[in-house]
Design an enzyme around this catalytic site. Structure first.
Site, PDB file in Angstrom:
ATOM      1  N   TYR A 182      -6.250  -4.577   4.035  1.00 20.37           N
ATOM      2  CA  TYR A 182      -6.530  -5.265   2.771  1.00 20.37           C
ATOM      3  C   TYR A 182      -7.927  -4.890   2.267  1.00 20.37           C
ATOM      4  O   TYR A 182      -8.934  -5.135   2.944  1.00 20.37           O
ATOM      5  CB  TYR A 182      -6.397  -6.792   2.924  1.00 20.37           C
ATOM      6  CG  TYR A 182      -4.970  -7.248   3.162  1.00 20.37           C
ATOM      7  CD1 TYR A 182      -3.881  -6.427   2.847  1.00 20.37           C
ATOM      8  CD2 TYR A 182      -4.689  -8.499   3.702  1.00 20.37           C
ATOM      9  CE1 TYR A 182      -2.582  -6.835   3.061  1.00 20.37           C
ATOM     10  CE2 TYR A 182      -3.375  -8.921   3.921  1.00 20.37           C
ATOM     11  CZ  TYR A 182      -2.328  -8.075   3.602  1.00 20.37           C
ATOM     12  OH  TYR A 182      -1.030  -8.473   3.821  1.00 20.37           O
TER      13      TYR A 182
ATOM     14  N   ASN B 108       8.151  -7.884   8.154  1.00 21.53           N
ATOM     15  CA  ASN B 108       9.133  -6.972   7.550  1.00 21.53           C
ATOM     16  C   ASN B 108       9.999  -6.278   8.597  1.00 21.53           C
ATOM     17  O   ASN B 108      10.315  -5.092   8.459  1.00 21.53           O
ATOM     18  CB  ASN B 108       8.414  -5.925   6.674  1.00 21.53           C
ATOM     19  CG  ASN B 108       7.444  -6.558   5.690  1.00 21.53           C
ATOM     20  OD1 ASN B 108       7.829  -7.440   4.939  1.00 21.53           O
ATOM     21  ND2 ASN B 108       6.196  -6.154   5.707  1.00 21.53           N
TER      22      ASN B 108
END
Ligand SMILES: NC(=O)c1ccc[n+]([C@@H]2O[C@H](COP(=O)([O-])OP(=O)(O)OC[C@H]3O[C@@H](n4cnc5c(N)ncnc54)[C@H](OP(=O)(O)O)[C@@H]3O)[C@@H](O)[C@H]2O)c1
Length: 306
Positions: A52, A149
Site C-alpha cells: 500500500y 482472495n
C-alpha cells in the site's frame, strides 16, 4: 462498538475495521487524527499490506505508533505480503520472510498480529509457505496467519502444510460486488449470476471457522469507485436513502449494515480517510436490516432473484 471473537484465536476484533490502503498520501497529522479517532470509537483492527503506497501506508502508521507507543496494546495489526506490484506474485519463503521483516520495520512494531497472503501465487509451493510461517511464528514475528482472495482448495492445500490454522480470508464484498453470495442464490440456473467465480468460498469459510473480511465494502468497481451517490446506481441509492431515513443514519451506514446483516459474521474493512465518513460507517452497528430489506437492497443493486 461491537466485537467478533475470531474463531480459533483469542482475538476480539471490532466489527468495523480500518483499511489503511488509502492513507499513503495523507500527512502524519491526518493519519494520527484518523487512527486516534478509530481507537476512541472502539475500532481496534487495522489492515495493511506491504504494497500500500509502496510501503508508505505502513511507514506513516509506524510514525503514529512512534508518537503514541501506548496505542500498540490497543490494536490488532494485520498486514499482507505476496504481491510484487506489477511484476508477479511471490509466496517463496525468502520473499515472505523479507516482506514481514520490512513491514515490522516500517510499522515500528515487534510483531504482526495477523499475516495474510495477499493474492494467490500460481507458483506457490505450500510446503515452503508452511516453513516460512513456522519460522516467523517461532521468531515471535507473526501471531496468526490467513489469506486473501483464496479459493477453498487453495486454502486446503496451504493448510495441509501449514502448522497453524488459516483464520481469515479477505474477499471483495459490497452490495454491488457480491460474487461470493450471488452464486449460492442462483445455484443451478443458467444466468450469469450462477457462475461461481469463487468456488463456494463463502460456505467453505463458514464451515471451517475461517473469518471473512470484506474489502472495498462501498466500491462498485475499480473504474466506477463508490456506488454511494453514483449515477449508475440510482435505484440502489434511492433505497439506501429511504432506509437511511427510517433508521436515522446515512446511506453509507445502510450499505455497511447490509454486510453485517449476513450471518457469517463478516468484518467490513472500511477504507475511508475521513473521520466524518468513518463515523457514518460505525453507525452501521446500530442497524439491523430485516430479511426483506436485505433482499430489496440486493435487487436494487441491479441483480435478480431466480
Ligand atoms: N485484499 C485485497 O485484495 C484488498 C484490495 C483492496 C483493498 N483492500 C483493503 O480494503 C480496505 C478498504 O478498501 P477501499 O478503500 O476500497 O474501501 P471502501 O471503504 O469501499 O472505499 C473507501 C473509499 O470510498 C470513498 N468514499 C466515497 N464516499 C464515501 C462514503 N460516503 N463513506 C465512506 N467512504 C466513501 C472514500 O473516500 P474518503 O476517504 O473521502 O472517505 C475512500 O476513497 C483497504 O484499505 C485495504 O485495507 C484489500
Amino acid at each position: 462498538m461491537e466485537y467478533y471473537q475470531i474463531p480459533q484465536t483469542n482475538l476480539s476484533v471490532s466489527k468495523i475495521s480500518l483499511g489503511c490502503m488509502r492513507i499513503a498520501n495523507k500527512t502524519i497529522d491526518e493519519v494520527d487524527a484518523l487512527v486516534t479517532a478509530c481507537l476512541e470509537y472502539g475500532i481496534n483492527f487495522f489492515d495493511h499490506a506491504d504494497i500500500y503506497g509502496k510501503g508508505q501506508s505502513e511507514q506513516l502508521f509506524g510514525e503514529v505508533l512512534k508518537r503514541h507507543p501506548e496505542y500498540r496494546n490497543k490494536m490488532i495489526i494485520q498486514t499482507k505480503c505476496g504481491i510484487v506490484s506489477g511484476c508477479r506474485y511471490d509466496f517463496s519463503k525468502e520473499h515472505i520472510i523479507q516482506s514481514v521483516n520490512e513491514s515490522l520495520n516500517r510499522l515500528h512494531v515487534d510483531s504482526i498480529d495477523i499475516l495474510l497472503l495477499h493474492r494467490p501465487d500460481a507458483l506457490c509451493d505450500p510446503m515452503e509457505v508452511g516453513q516460512a510461517f513456522k519460522e516467523l511464528y517461532e521468531a515471535g514475528k507473526v501471531r496468526y496467519f490467513g489469506v486473501s482472495n483464496h479459493t477453498p482448495y487453495q486454502i486446503k492445500l496451504l493448510q495441509k502444510y501449514c502448522p497453524y490454522p488459516i483464520i481469515i480470508n479477505q474477499l471483495q464484498l459490497s452490495i454491488v460486488h457480491s460474487n461470493i453470495i450471488d452464486a449460492g442464490i442462483h445455484m443451478n440456473m443458467k444466468e450469469p449470476l450462477a457462475f461461481d467465480t469463487d468456488m463456494g468460498i463463502l460456505d467453505y469459510c463458514r464451515y471451517n471457522d475461517i473469518m471473512i473480511q470484506a474489502w472495498s465494502p462501498l466500491q462498485a468497481s475499480w473504474t466506477e469507485g463508490s456506488f454511494i451517490d453514483h449515477p449508475n446506481y440510482e435505484p440502489l441509492n434511492q433505497l439506501l436513502n429511504q432506509l437511511a431515513c427510517e433508521y436515522k443514519v446515512s446511506k453509507t451506514a445502510i450499505a455497511i449494515a447490509w454486510i453485517l446483516r449476513h450471518p457469517a459474521h463478516i468484518q467490513p474493512i472500511v477504507g475511508t480517510t475521513s473521520i466524518a465518513h468513518l463515523k457514518e460507517c460505525i453507525d452501521a452497528i446500530k442497524v439491523h436490516l430485516t430479511s426483506q430489506q436485505w433482499y430489496d437492497l440486493y435487487k436494487a443493486s441491479g441483480k435478480t432473484l431466480p
